[in-house]
Write a protein that holds these residues in place. Structure first.
Motif, PDB file in Angstrom:
ATOM      1  N   PRO A 183      90.130  80.355  26.672  1.00  0.00           N
ATOM      2  CA  PRO A 183      88.972  79.522  26.345  1.00  0.00           C
ATOM      3  C   PRO A 183      88.048  80.190  25.338  1.00  0.00           C
ATOM      4  O   PRO A 183      87.468  79.536  24.500  1.00  0.00           O
ATOM      5  CB  PRO A 183      88.285  79.345  27.707  1.00  0.00           C
ATOM      6  N   GLU A 184      87.899  81.515  25.448  1.00  0.00           N
ATOM      7  CA  GLU A 184      87.118  82.251  24.474  1.00  0.00           C
ATOM      8  C   GLU A 184      87.898  83.490  24.074  1.00  0.00           C
ATOM      9  O   GLU A 184      88.627  84.061  24.874  1.00  0.00           O
ATOM     10  CB  GLU A 184      85.765  82.687  25.065  1.00  0.00           C
TER      11      GLU A 184
ATOM     12  N   THR B 125      70.787  73.359  27.758  1.00  0.00           N
ATOM     13  CA  THR B 125      72.081  73.881  28.179  1.00  0.00           C
ATOM     14  C   THR B 125      72.055  74.122  29.677  1.00  0.00           C
ATOM     15  O   THR B 125      71.205  74.830  30.198  1.00  0.00           O
ATOM     16  CB  THR B 125      72.393  75.191  27.445  1.00  0.00           C
ATOM     17  N   THR B 126      72.970  73.509  30.381  1.00  0.00           N
ATOM     18  CA  THR B 126      73.045  73.635  31.843  1.00  0.00           C
ATOM     19  C   THR B 126      74.443  74.010  32.292  1.00  0.00           C
ATOM     20  O   THR B 126      74.826  73.758  33.425  1.00  0.00           O
ATOM     21  CB  THR B 126      72.621  72.323  32.515  1.00  0.00           C
ATOM     22  N   GLY B 127      75.262  74.600  31.409  1.00  0.00           N
ATOM     23  CA  GLY B 127      76.642  74.922  31.736  1.00  0.00           C
ATOM     24  C   GLY B 127      76.764  76.160  32.604  1.00  0.00           C
ATOM     25  O   GLY B 127      75.786  76.816  32.963  1.00  0.00           O
TER      26      GLY B 127
ATOM     27  N   GLN C 109      76.924  76.783  24.076  1.00  0.00           N
ATOM     28  CA  GLN C 109      77.186  76.983  25.492  1.00  0.00           C
ATOM     29  C   GLN C 109      78.264  76.026  25.940  1.00  0.00           C
ATOM     30  O   GLN C 109      78.211  74.827  25.649  1.00  0.00           O
ATOM     31  CB  GLN C 109      75.929  76.795  26.353  1.00  0.00           C
ATOM     32  N   ASP C 110      79.262  76.583  26.640  1.00  0.00           N
ATOM     33  CA  ASP C 110      80.355  75.782  27.192  1.00  0.00           C
ATOM     34  C   ASP C 110      81.006  74.883  26.144  1.00  0.00           C
ATOM     35  O   ASP C 110      81.331  73.716  26.410  1.00  0.00           O
ATOM     36  CB  ASP C 110      79.869  74.931  28.366  1.00  0.00           C
ATOM     37  N   GLY C 111      81.198  75.409  24.941  1.00  0.00           N
ATOM     38  CA  GLY C 111      81.891  74.663  23.906  1.00  0.00           C
ATOM     39  C   GLY C 111      81.057  73.655  23.166  1.00  0.00           C
ATOM     40  O   GLY C 111      81.570  72.967  22.279  1.00  0.00           O
TER      41      GLY C 111
ATOM     42  N   SER D 264      85.281  80.240  18.685  1.00  0.00           N
ATOM     43  CA  SER D 264      84.918  81.297  17.756  1.00  0.00           C
ATOM     44  C   SER D 264      83.806  82.182  18.320  1.00  0.00           C
ATOM     45  O   SER D 264      82.879  81.707  18.978  1.00  0.00           O
ATOM     46  CB  SER D 264      84.457  80.712  16.420  1.00  0.00           C
ATOM     47  N   CYS D 265      83.905  83.463  18.036  1.00  0.00           N
ATOM     48  CA  CYS D 265      82.831  84.399  18.306  1.00  0.00           C
ATOM     49  C   CYS D 265      81.875  84.367  17.115  1.00  0.00           C
ATOM     50  O   CYS D 265      82.305  84.476  15.966  1.00  0.00           O
ATOM     51  CB  CYS D 265      83.385  85.812  18.504  1.00  0.00           C
TER      52      CYS D 265
END
Length: 780
Positions: free
Chosen positions: A169-170, A381-383, A404-406, A437-438
């Protein structure tokens, strides 16, 4: 007067002299007092312990075996052959021995095998003490350390990227700005620097659990793991230090301000330390940077271009200070309150700029201009994963991205704008940016680094800096050179004779998807694959010869024309080029103008290996493993050993024969003696590394290194890679571990005590002796 009695009278007078008797008495007392120390027989009296013993030589024999030599000790009573020597073992950088592990009676050297309960640390230390017959000792002497396994030294090649974890995922990667427009990235077992379009990659000692790491500038970075400090310099290489008792490990994500050659300010547990030549010297509280008294605890220091910054904890909030660094003196401006505990990106000057920080539930952007300040928070953002923010570019044309979270947002015109998700990526001015991506900000812009590519995102555009190779194709050429190319679209091949100096062979024309390559004895380079541009759908397989012009040499395997898939290529020692596709094989001499009539083999081919004369083909047919040996169009099937129940894990030529790697079994070699070479490991080694016959491990490559039958083999078990030396009796010992062998071929070359090999994304060299590493003030 008679003189005959004069001697008697003189003697009587002398005996009556009180002074003389006093001298004699004191002399007797002196003799009685010192007699135990100076006039005794051996072992009669023992008043002092043996002297401290110095460990003079420490040599690593193998992964877990060491040879120690020390100076003999002197004692006032115990003879040297009866002195006992205790050897202590330490698994940290501190020379503290809690209990002896080994002993020797009267000997001054010892072979030591490390105990199995020793923690898996990259280094180990030893110290020796001498003990007399009465049990007295002066204590342990100075320690000496040694690396437990050889160090991998990366060989720089153009566009050799840091290893990324594709399919996650990351990406398993942490990137940070070097403060001068480029970035450092920490990946899986390595750390790399990206400068424009060139990666410089340093492998880390294995195993090394990184607690924290800090870029200092575009040439230096430091990595901390417990009491180990690794200083990386792109010019001088790696230097390994052990933090002594007066050196404090620095805080996580501390940052650094460069103040001179090999010198920088770091944060260590809220105080300031100075890194100089591998040491951390405590400099004092935050006031050492001339920070105001409101900075009660220092959280982070850093710089970006000419802008220096410090994040401090005050009584009830965090404060961001900005200033200008001039000759180690910084003049700080009024602070800005900020919610996060770390500055993730900053740009501009101390009077006109912006900085971003993230906390558990949002991100915050602080902007300042000539005393005016604004704060823009994004708290939507609430992920599950923590948010992140990247700030880059110039203050006139900034780039601000949050994620956050994609989900991604950009900041412009004083507003946060959501970026739409388009099948796992977002669009930035016509360029698709993968969501995994980072992101890291620099004065040039925001770098977006994904497993497939590196993008540079600017205020109004995006540019693809690099396409990351997914695999590595490597072959041993018949011209005694090694060749490699990064896949899927190489722009150059690289070749080397000694594994150190690599020569580029540029590929002209449109991008070429390379599948296979062969090298003739004269150095001719033959490629198979297809062009990525201006091709029909599906693309047409090609075989080309690389040179001043790229000649199309695609053979026909049927009346219909070219093969359905690009052929597998190989060259033999007589200059013949073989092509295998669609279950058939054909050949041509390097100077010929056409290919021979195809010969059907049947089944599915897996590997084709060039021999001194002809080739070896491994494959399967009706579920059974097949081996073919072909010389021109004369092919015959070979007998397979009983242990070969699945396709071999490796096939490689040797002298006038070839060898196969058989899963969990060893090597099978066919030469005039047709020898089968099983491999066995000592029980403790096999149990520790799961290399027993019943376990699943595979030999990927082998290399004879001596006339007495010794071999060097590359072994993979799961995701782990090992390097082992196999003796003539089949017993093996590990000489290196922690490798990252790729899925393709692993090439080994042994030159004067050094192994040259390939990992999954690049070559490296492995010194097998004379490892060097640093202690504070000493170099071993």
């Amino acid at each position: 007067m008679s003189t005959g009695n004069r001697p008697i009278r003189w003697l009587l007078g002398l005996l009556s002299n009180k002074v003389l008797w006093l001298v004699i008495g004191l002399g007797l007392i002196f003799v009685l007092i010192l007699q135990p120390a100076y006039f005794k027989e051996s072992g009669e009296q023992d008043n002092r312990p043996p002297a401290i013993t110095w460990l003079t030589n420490l040599q690593r024999i193998s992964l877990d075996r060491f040879h120690l030599v020390w100076l003999p000790a002197d004692d006032d009573a115990t003879p040297q052959p009866e002195i006992r020597y205790d050897v202590g073992l330490v698994d940290s950088g501190f020379c503290v021995v809690t209990a002896p592990r080994f002993s020797a009676q009267g000997e001054v050297e010892l072979d030591i095998a490390l105990p199995s309960d020793l923690p898996q640390v990259p280094f180990v230390g030893f110290s020796v003490r001498s003990v007399d017959l009465q049990g007295a000792s002066s204590g342990y002497g100075p320690c000496r350390w040694s690396l437990r396994s050889p160090q991998r030294v990366a060989i720089d090649l153009p566009r050799r990227p840091i290893r990324l974890a594709a399919g996650r995922p990351e990406p398993v990667i942490d990137c940070r700005s070097d403060g001068q427009g480029s970035i450092w990235c920490l990946g899986q077992g390595e750390i790399g620097h990206l400068d424009d379009t060139l990666w410089s990659v340093f492998p880390l000692p294995t195993p090394l659990a990184v607690d924290d790491w800090v870029p200092i500038d575009n040439t230096d970075a430091i990595v901390q793991s417990g009491v180990t400090l690794l200083h990386l310099n792109r010019v001088a290489g790696n230097h390994l230090f052990f933090l002594s008792s007066d050196n404090e490990p620095f805080d996580r994500q501390s940052g650094a301000i460069r103040i001179g050659r090999e010198s920088a300010f770091l944060v260590t547990r809220g105080y300031l330390s100075e890194f100089t030549g591998g040491r951390l010297e405590l400099s004092g509280p935050p006031m050492a940077l001339r920070l105001p008294a409101s900075c009660l605890r220092l959280l982070q220091v850093g710089y970006e271009g000419d802008l220096a910054f410090a994040l401090c904890r005050s009584t009830d909030q965090n404060l961001l200070f900005t200033g200008q660094l001039e000759r180690r003196i910084i003049t700080w401006q009024e602070p800005h309150p900020i919610q996060g505990n770390r500055i993730d990106g900053i740009t501009g000057t101390e009077r006109n700029g912006m900085a971003g920080a993230a906390w558990e539930s949002g991100v915050q952007l602080v902007s300042w201009q000539d005393g005016e300040r604004s704060i823009d928070s994004l708290e939507e953002t609430t992920g599950a994963s923590p948010p992140r923010i990247a700030v880059g570019g110039s203050i006139q044309h900034p780039v601000v991205l949050a994620e956050q979270d994609g989900r991604f947002w950009s900041f412009s015109e004083d507003t946060w704008h959501p970026l739409p998700d388009r099948q796992g990526q977002f669009d930035w001015h016509g360029m698709a940016v993968p969501q995994e991506s980072c992101l890291v900000g620099t004065p040039r812009g925001v770098y977006a680094i994904s497993p497939s590519q590196t993008l540079l995102i600017e205020a109004g555009s995006a540019e693809r800096i690099l396409t990351h190779p997914l695999d590595l194709l490597a072959v041993r050429g018949q011209d005694a050179r090694h060749y490699l190319a990064y896949l899927p679209e190489p722009r150059s091949l690289f070749s080397s004779r000694d594994g150190w100096d690599w020569h580029p062979h540029p590929l002209g024309g449109p991008p070429f998807a390379l599948i296979s390559l062969a090298i003739s004895p004269s150095g001719g380079i033959y490629l198979s694959g297809w062009y990525q541009e201006n091709e029909p759908d599906p693309p047409r397989p090609r075989v080309i010869k690389l040179g001043e012009e790229q000649f199309d040499l695609t053979p026909s395997f049927s009346p219909e024309g070219p093969p359905h898939n690009p052929p597998l290529l190989a060259a033999d020692g007589l200059g013949r080029i073989y092509a295998l596709a669609d279950g058939a094989i054909t050949w041509r001499h390097s100077s010929a103008e056409s290919w021979a009539q195809p010969y059907p083999l049947g089944g599915e081919a897996h590997q084709v290996v060039g021999l001194a004369s002809g080739i070896l083909v491994t494959g399967t047919r009706q579920g059974a493993v097949t081996l073919w040996r072909c010389q021109e169009n004369d092919c015959f099937r070979l007998h397979t050993p009983d242990t070969l129940r699945s396709p071999p894990t490796a096939a490689f030529a040797r002298q006038d024969g070839f060898c196969l790697g058989v899963e969990s079994a060893g090597l099978w070699c066919k030469d005039p003696e047709e020898r089968w070479i099983p491999i066995t490991f000592p029980p403790d080694t096999a149990a520790r590394h799961l290399l027993a016959p019943g376990d699943r491990w595979a030999i990927l490559d082998g290399l004879p290194i001596a006339s007495d039958g010794r071999w060097l083999v590359a072994i993979r078990r799961g995701e782990e890679g090992f390097l082992a030396e196999v003796l003539s009796n089949g017993e093996a010992r590990l000489i290196g571990q922690g490798m990252h062998w790729g899925q393709g071929e692993v090439l080994l070359r042994h030159v004067e005590g050094t192994v040259y090999a390939l990992e999954s994304q690049g070559p490296f060299r492995l010194p097998l002796r004379e490892e060097r590493f640093s202690l504070p003030g000493m170099l071993y």
